[in-house]
Design a protein around this motif. Structure first.
Motif, PDB file in Angstrom:
ATOM      1  N   TYR A  75       9.476  55.744  24.609  1.00 26.74           N
ATOM      2  CA  TYR A  75       9.149  56.944  23.844  1.00 26.74           C
ATOM      3  C   TYR A  75       8.386  57.930  24.714  1.00 26.74           C
ATOM      4  N   ARG A  76       7.419  57.427  25.475  1.00 31.63           N
ATOM      5  CA  ARG A  76       6.690  58.229  26.432  1.00 31.63           C
ATOM      6  C   ARG A  76       6.429  57.406  27.690  1.00 31.63           C
ATOM      7  N   VAL A  77       6.503  58.068  28.853  1.00 30.23           N
ATOM      8  CA  VAL A  77       6.081  57.479  30.118  1.00 30.23           C
ATOM      9  C   VAL A  77       4.852  58.262  30.562  1.00 30.23           C
ATOM     10  N   ILE A  78       3.714  57.571  30.650  1.00 31.01           N
ATOM     11  CA  ILE A  78       2.441  58.222  30.942  1.00 31.01           C
ATOM     12  C   ILE A  78       2.116  58.060  32.415  1.00 31.01           C
ATOM     13  N   GLN A  79       1.947  59.187  33.120  1.00 35.51           N
ATOM     14  CA  GLN A  79       1.470  59.152  34.493  1.00 35.51           C
ATOM     15  C   GLN A  79      -0.007  59.527  34.529  1.00 35.51           C
ATOM     16  N   VAL A  80      -0.699  59.077  35.573  1.00 39.91           N
ATOM     17  CA  VAL A  80      -2.139  59.320  35.668  1.00 39.91           C
ATOM     18  C   VAL A  80      -2.471  60.407  36.686  1.00 39.91           C
TER      19      VAL A  80
ATOM     20  N   HIS B 161       0.856  53.497  36.478  1.00 39.49           N
ATOM     21  CA  HIS B 161      -0.295  53.706  37.351  1.00 39.49           C
ATOM     22  C   HIS B 161       0.129  53.901  38.809  1.00 39.49           C
ATOM     23  N   GLU B 162       1.306  53.384  39.153  1.00 41.39           N
ATOM     24  CA  GLU B 162       1.755  53.386  40.542  1.00 41.39           C
ATOM     25  C   GLU B 162       2.301  54.763  40.950  1.00 41.39           C
ATOM     26  N   GLY B 163       2.108  55.076  42.228  1.00 42.73           N
ATOM     27  CA  GLY B 163       2.679  56.294  42.782  1.00 42.73           C
ATOM     28  C   GLY B 163       3.903  55.951  43.616  1.00 42.73           C
ATOM     29  N   GLY B 164       3.991  56.550  44.792  1.00 45.20           N
ATOM     30  CA  GLY B 164       5.103  56.260  45.678  1.00 45.20           C
ATOM     31  C   GLY B 164       6.376  56.980  45.261  1.00 45.20           C
ATOM     32  N   SER B 165       7.476  56.575  45.874  1.00 47.70           N
ATOM     33  CA  SER B 165       8.765  57.204  45.636  1.00 47.70           C
ATOM     34  C   SER B 165       9.590  56.406  44.648  1.00 47.70           C
ATOM     35  N   TRP B 166      10.238  57.108  43.725  1.00 46.55           N
ATOM     36  CA  TRP B 166      11.098  56.424  42.756  1.00 46.55           C
ATOM     37  C   TRP B 166      12.308  55.798  43.456  1.00 46.55           C
ATOM     38  N   ARG B 167      12.666  56.322  44.632  1.00 47.14           N
ATOM     39  CA  ARG B 167      13.821  55.791  45.347  1.00 47.14           C
ATOM     40  C   ARG B 167      13.557  54.399  45.923  1.00 47.14           C
TER      41      ARG B 167
ATOM     42  N   PHE C 113       8.077  62.483  29.984  1.00 46.26           N
ATOM     43  CA  PHE C 113       6.918  62.230  30.834  1.00 46.26           C
ATOM     44  C   PHE C 113       5.717  63.016  30.320  1.00 46.26           C
ATOM     45  N   GLU C 114       4.555  62.381  30.352  1.00 46.03           N
ATOM     46  CA  GLU C 114       3.308  63.038  29.956  1.00 46.03           C
ATOM     47  C   GLU C 114       2.229  62.692  30.981  1.00 46.03           C
ATOM     48  N   LEU C 115       1.325  63.628  31.211  1.00 43.23           N
ATOM     49  CA  LEU C 115       0.221  63.414  32.147  1.00 43.23           C
ATOM     50  C   LEU C 115      -1.064  63.144  31.376  1.00 43.23           C
ATOM     51  N   VAL C 116      -1.627  61.970  31.566  1.00 36.32           N
ATOM     52  CA  VAL C 116      -2.930  61.607  31.010  1.00 36.32           C
ATOM     53  C   VAL C 116      -3.730  61.017  32.162  1.00 36.32           C
ATOM     54  N   ARG C 117      -4.675  61.765  32.662  1.00 36.81           N
ATOM     55  CA  ARG C 117      -5.395  61.344  33.865  1.00 36.81           C
ATOM     56  C   ARG C 117      -6.290  60.131  33.589  1.00 36.81           C
ATOM     57  N   HIS C 118      -6.564  59.378  34.657  1.00 37.52           N
ATOM     58  CA  HIS C 118      -7.445  58.215  34.556  1.00 37.52           C
ATOM     59  C   HIS C 118      -8.828  58.648  34.059  1.00 37.52           C
ATOM     60  N   GLY C 119      -9.450  57.832  33.264  1.00 33.44           N
ATOM     61  CA  GLY C 119     -10.820  58.077  32.840  1.00 33.44           C
ATOM     62  C   GLY C 119     -11.622  56.793  32.897  1.00 33.44           C
TER      63      GLY C 119
ATOM     64  N   GLN D 245      -5.374  47.060  35.090  1.00 35.49           N
ATOM     65  CA  GLN D 245      -5.714  46.127  34.021  1.00 35.49           C
ATOM     66  C   GLN D 245      -7.073  46.452  33.413  1.00 35.49           C
ATOM     67  N   THR D 246      -8.043  46.837  34.245  1.00 31.75           N
ATOM     68  CA  THR D 246      -9.370  47.186  33.732  1.00 31.75           C
ATOM     69  C   THR D 246      -9.299  48.398  32.816  1.00 31.75           C
ATOM     70  N   LEU D 247      -8.514  49.401  33.198  1.00 34.43           N
ATOM     71  CA  LEU D 247      -8.356  50.587  32.354  1.00 34.43           C
ATOM     72  C   LEU D 247      -7.702  50.232  31.023  1.00 34.43           C
ATOM     73  N   LEU D 248      -6.728  49.342  31.056  1.00 35.46           N
ATOM     74  CA  LEU D 248      -6.075  48.919  29.824  1.00 35.46           C
ATOM     75  C   LEU D 248      -7.057  48.229  28.892  1.00 35.46           C
ATOM     76  N   VAL D 249      -7.847  47.301  29.436  1.00 39.49           N
ATOM     77  CA  VAL D 249      -8.815  46.563  28.616  1.00 39.49           C
ATOM     78  C   VAL D 249      -9.886  47.503  28.070  1.00 39.49           C
ATOM     79  N   ASP D 250     -10.373  48.426  28.892  1.00 45.68           N
ATOM     80  CA  ASP D 250     -11.356  49.405  28.418  1.00 45.68           C
ATOM     81  C   ASP D 250     -10.799  50.211  27.250  1.00 45.68           C
ATOM     82  N   LEU D 251      -9.550  50.658  27.383  1.00 45.48           N
ATOM     83  CA  LEU D 251      -8.918  51.458  26.330  1.00 45.48           C
ATOM     84  C   LEU D 251      -8.783  50.672  25.038  1.00 45.48           C
ATOM     85  N   LEU D 252      -8.268  49.447  25.135  1.00 42.11           N
ATOM     86  CA  LEU D 252      -8.044  48.642  23.926  1.00 42.11           C
ATOM     87  C   LEU D 252      -9.365  48.290  23.242  1.00 42.11           C
TER      88      LEU D 252
END
Length: 283
Positions: free
Chosen positions: A212-217, A184-190, A234-240, A85-92
């Motif tokens: 349209y896009r699923v962004i992983q960090v 933002h979550e990892g783990g197994s898709w299963r 899928f696209e990779l956009v790392r946390h900042g 949530q903090t990353l989302l607010v920072d981005l917006l």
């Protein structure tokens, strides 16, 4: 052959493959194959996608020429002061300050970050919170309510934050709006959606195709979830972390003040190591 071809390339020559030729060479101990220091694979076809595992042609899309601010409907499961949530607010807040977007945040549950959004002039809309055992009727109503909210906000794009907001992606499809799903979550898709009822689980997985896009960090997460990337979206956009958050003059943390804030007692390393507790507080 790979090493010899690269050595020829580095010397300014070209390597040509002649399948009908026969060459006899004296066997020598091969030189070790060294990876390039910059980590770039010179043999990878630049016309392929950045995933480097599916070997599909890279997408070519023209950047839209917007004459106005992009209206973004950002959906978050809550506004607590947590990582996603903090990353989302920072981005917006940053995109709005730059005059690039005109966002509205839609959430079923408020939190500490509401103050930050209000100060930035970003409106917050609330919808009914999710119940523990949601029924098909309740989920349908949630999707319909979100789709109506996107239309009311005149949104150009939907930003669904975390995997919990699969209904927000489904609602975007119903409203005819493109959705970016920020995972933002990892783990197994299963196992991630295992607690959901089977018919809800099916709709959650369907959102991976409708987004349209699923962004992983993290690249590890992207690779782990590739089995559900049926549209290669899928696209990779790392946390900042925002620079001002790292260099906040109002919170000059020292080791002692941080431990006091966390209510942690001072600890010392073994005598064979440096005793960091004796270092200056600015260290």
């Amino acid at each position: 052959m790979l090493f010899r071809s690269r050595r020829a390339r580095e010397s300014g020559r070209s390597a040509i493959c002649c399948p009908d030729s026969e060459v006899t060479v004296q066997q020598r101990r091969p030189a070790p194959l060294r990876a390039r220091a910059d980590g770039i694979d010179v043999w990878y076809n630049r016309n392929l996608g950045a995933g480097r595992t599916q070997f599909k042609p890279a997408r070519r899309t023209a950047a839209p020429q917007w004459q106005k601010r992009l209206k973004v409907a950002a959906v978050s499961h809550n506004l607590d002061r947590e990582g996603a949530q903090t990353l989302l607010v920072d981005l917006l807040c940053d995109l709005k300050a730059q005059g690039l977007v005109d966002p509205v945040v839609i959430t079923p549950k408020g939190g500490e970050l509401e103050t930050t959004l209000t100060m930035a002039g970003i409106p917050i809309w609330h919808f009914a919170p999710e119940v523990r055992r949601i029924s098909k009727e309740r989920l349908d109503n949630r999707v319909a309510a979100l789709a109506a909210a996107y239309t009311e906000a005149n949104a150009d794009v939907v930003l669904a934050n975390t995997l919990e907001m699969y209904a927000a992606v489904e609602a975007a499809e119903r409203a005819g709006i493109g959705a970016v799903w920020w995972q933002h979550e990892g783990g197994s898709w299963r196992s991630y959606f295992k607690a959901l009822r089977p018919w809800i689980r099916a709709r959650a997985f369907a959102a991976f195709c409708t987004a349209y896009r699923v962004i992983q960090v993290a690249d590890f997460t992207r690779k782990a979830w590739l089995p559900v990337a049926l549209r290669d979206n899928f696209e990779l956009v790392r946390h900042g972390i925002a620079p001002e958050r790292l260099h906040d003059p109002e919170r000059p943390w020292s080791r002692m003040s941080a431990r006091a804030e966390l209510d942690r007692k001072s600890t010392r390393l073994n005598s064979s190591h440096t005793d960091i507790s004796r270092m200056p507080s600015s260290a």
